[in-house]
Enzyme design. Structure first.
Site, mmCIF file in Angstrom:
data_model
loop_
_atom_site.group_PDB
_atom_site.id
_atom_site.type_symbol
_atom_site.label_atom_id
_atom_site.label_comp_id
_atom_site.label_asym_id
_atom_site.label_seq_id
_atom_site.Cartn_x
_atom_site.Cartn_y
_atom_site.Cartn_z
ATOM 1 N N LEU A 120 12.481 -3.163 -5.594
ATOM 2 C CA LEU A 120 11.701 -2.827 -6.790
ATOM 3 C C LEU A 120 11.902 -3.909 -7.848
ATOM 4 O O LEU A 120 13.031 -4.347 -8.066
ATOM 5 C CB LEU A 120 12.192 -1.478 -7.359
ATOM 6 C CG LEU A 120 11.453 -1.018 -8.608
ATOM 7 C CD1 LEU A 120 10.139 -0.345 -8.228
ATOM 8 C CD2 LEU A 120 12.302 -0.058 -9.435
ATOM 9 N N LYS A 142 6.764 1.689 -7.815
ATOM 10 C CA LYS A 142 7.712 2.715 -8.285
ATOM 11 C C LYS A 142 7.090 4.078 -7.995
ATOM 12 O O LYS A 142 6.540 4.771 -8.855
ATOM 13 C CB LYS A 142 8.046 2.524 -9.778
ATOM 14 C CG LYS A 142 9.361 3.178 -10.166
ATOM 15 C CD LYS A 142 9.896 2.629 -11.465
ATOM 16 C CE LYS A 142 11.032 3.439 -12.053
ATOM 17 N NZ LYS A 142 12.262 3.462 -11.269
ATOM 18 N N ARG A 172 4.606 -2.736 -15.222
ATOM 19 C CA ARG A 172 4.992 -2.274 -13.878
ATOM 20 C C ARG A 172 4.245 -0.999 -13.512
ATOM 21 O O ARG A 172 3.838 -0.819 -12.361
ATOM 22 C CB ARG A 172 6.511 -2.055 -13.806
ATOM 23 C CG ARG A 172 6.973 -1.675 -12.395
ATOM 24 C CD ARG A 172 8.477 -1.634 -12.260
ATOM 25 N NE ARG A 172 9.079 -0.598 -13.086
ATOM 26 C CZ ARG A 172 10.389 -0.400 -13.222
ATOM 27 N NH1 ARG A 172 11.245 -1.172 -12.573
ATOM 28 N NH2 ARG A 172 10.863 0.552 -14.000
ATOM 29 N N HIS A 200 -6.357 14.602 2.653
ATOM 30 C CA HIS A 200 -5.796 13.249 2.572
ATOM 31 C C HIS A 200 -6.714 12.301 1.806
ATOM 32 O O HIS A 200 -6.264 11.356 1.160
ATOM 33 C CB HIS A 200 -5.538 12.681 3.971
ATOM 34 C CG HIS A 200 -4.309 13.256 4.622
ATOM 35 N ND1 HIS A 200 -4.137 14.605 4.829
ATOM 36 C CD2 HIS A 200 -3.184 12.666 5.094
ATOM 37 C CE1 HIS A 200 -2.970 14.829 5.403
ATOM 38 N NE2 HIS A 200 -2.363 13.657 5.577
HETATM 39 C C1 LIG Z 1 15.106 1.634 -6.063
HETATM 40 C C2 LIG Z 1 15.365 1.129 -7.444
HETATM 41 N N1 LIG Z 1 15.700 -0.174 -7.622
HETATM 42 C C3 LIG Z 1 15.976 -0.662 -8.848
HETATM 43 C C4 LIG Z 1 15.935 0.132 -9.975
HETATM 44 C C5 LIG Z 1 16.240 -0.444 -11.327
HETATM 45 O O1 LIG Z 1 15.058 -0.611 -12.073
HETATM 46 P P1 LIG Z 1 15.052 -0.603 -13.661
HETATM 47 O O2 LIG Z 1 15.943 -1.712 -14.102
HETATM 48 O O3 LIG Z 1 13.627 -0.830 -14.018
HETATM 49 O O4 LIG Z 1 15.554 0.738 -14.096
HETATM 50 C C6 LIG Z 1 15.580 1.484 -9.843
HETATM 51 C C7 LIG Z 1 15.518 2.340 -11.015
HETATM 52 O O5 LIG Z 1 15.314 3.536 -10.945
HETATM 53 C C8 LIG Z 1 15.281 1.988 -8.558
HETATM 54 O O6 LIG Z 1 14.934 3.278 -8.373
#
Ligand SMILES: Cc1ncc(COP(=O)(O)O)c(C=O)c1O
Length: 286
Positions: A202, A146, A52, A102
């Site tokens: 995400l 992320k 990821r 930028h």
């Molecule tokens: C917006 C968001 N969605 C989902 C998750 C869960 O992801 P993970 O299972 O990889 O921690 C996170 C984790 O920080 C997040 O910030």
């Protein structure tokens, strides 16, 4: 020794770490991050997190300059040095420190990680239920990255806290997408439902593992947009994240949701997740 940081290849006390004022993470949120769970001094689902991380770097048009194998090795050695047995690694890569502009700079990236201890998670079903609160999803359309640009998530979380809840659910045009720092699952008629990853969701690593476990356990799972209304009226609801594992949901916008305790399917999945974690982090090191 939990107050150490690995910063661009050097390990030092966290309080001695210095970043330039013009680091692009600071001025543009031009960076990505990962949170990886440590159990028994070992990293859970490290390859999935590194996959990821590479995708997130690609998503911000940044080639990850640190070699993946080296990064994995450095994190593992770092954890041994800190002595953290139960906790997490916070890892961040920014495009680096360069005069503010930028346009992408030609400069070394800033790569850092440090460990934080966490209390051991309670046994499946043993936690108190999560209180959810709806907020409008005003984030961008690249939530699969992320990114360290977390201000909308921070505002959402604090709106939920101010309303007496624990976690915010983003609602985009009637669809419950995900939460401020977790993914959302519902159970309806024995089957799992979760909104697909992509523009607004995400690809959570815990979400990925839970979907794989559901398949192994023969629990049907569908990835499609879930409306807020069908989520609230589901048979069971839970959220997933690296630090939380699985959290069963007790209420939404102040109203209790079914079944008023950790539901049977949620419990089964959480037990399976804890068993997977135990298998992968308690076995002798390869
Ligand atoms: C917006 C968001 N969605 C989902 C998750 C869960 O992801 P993970 O299972 O990889 O921690 C996170 C984790 O920080 C997040 O910030």
């Amino acid at each position: 020794m939990t107050d150490l940081i690995w910063l661009n290849g050097e390990i030092k006390p966290l309080s001695d770490a210095r970043l330039g004022v013009e680091d692009r993470g600071f001025q543009f949120a031009d960076g990505v991050y990962e949170v990886i769970r440590i159990y028994n001094g070992r990293l859970f689902a490290l390859p999935e997190h590194l996959d990821r991380l590479e995708r997130s770097c690609g998503g911000i048009m940044m080639k990850m300059l640190i070699d993946r194998q080296r990064l994995a090795r450095e994190i593992e050695q770092f954890i041994a040095k800190t002595g953290v047995k139960e906790g997490m690694i916070y890892l961040q890569i920014t495009r680096g420190d360069s005069p503010r502009n930028h346009a992408f700079p030609q400069c070394p990236q800033t790569t850092l990680f440090y460990a934080r201890p966490l209390p051991p998670t309670a046994p499946a079903g043993g936690q108190s239920g999560v209180k959810l609160y709806s907020v409008p999803d005003e984030r961008w359309k690249r939530c699969w990255i992320k990114s360290v640009a977390l201000l909308p998530n921070v505002l959402a979380k604090n709106t939920a806290l101010a309303a007496g809840a624990d976690e915010a659910v983003f609602v985009d045009d009637g669809v419950a997408t995900e939460c401020s720092s977790s993914n959302l699952f519902v159970v309806r008629q024995g089957a799992l439902l979760t909104t697909p990853v992509g523009a607004k969701v995400l690809p959570g690593i815990t979400r990925l593992v839970v979907l794989a476990l559901a398949k192994e356990l023969g629990i049907p799972a569908t990835e499609r947009p879930i409306s807020e209304a069908e989520a609230i009226s589901a048979d069971e609801l839970f959220i997933t994240s690296t630090t939380r594992e699985i959290g069963w949901v007790a209420s939404w916008n102040g109203k209790p949701v079914s079944p008023g305790r950790c539901g049977a399917i949620t419990l089964k999945l959480h037990k399976a997740l804890q068993e997977r974690i135990r298998r992968e982090t308690q076995s002798p090191q390869r």
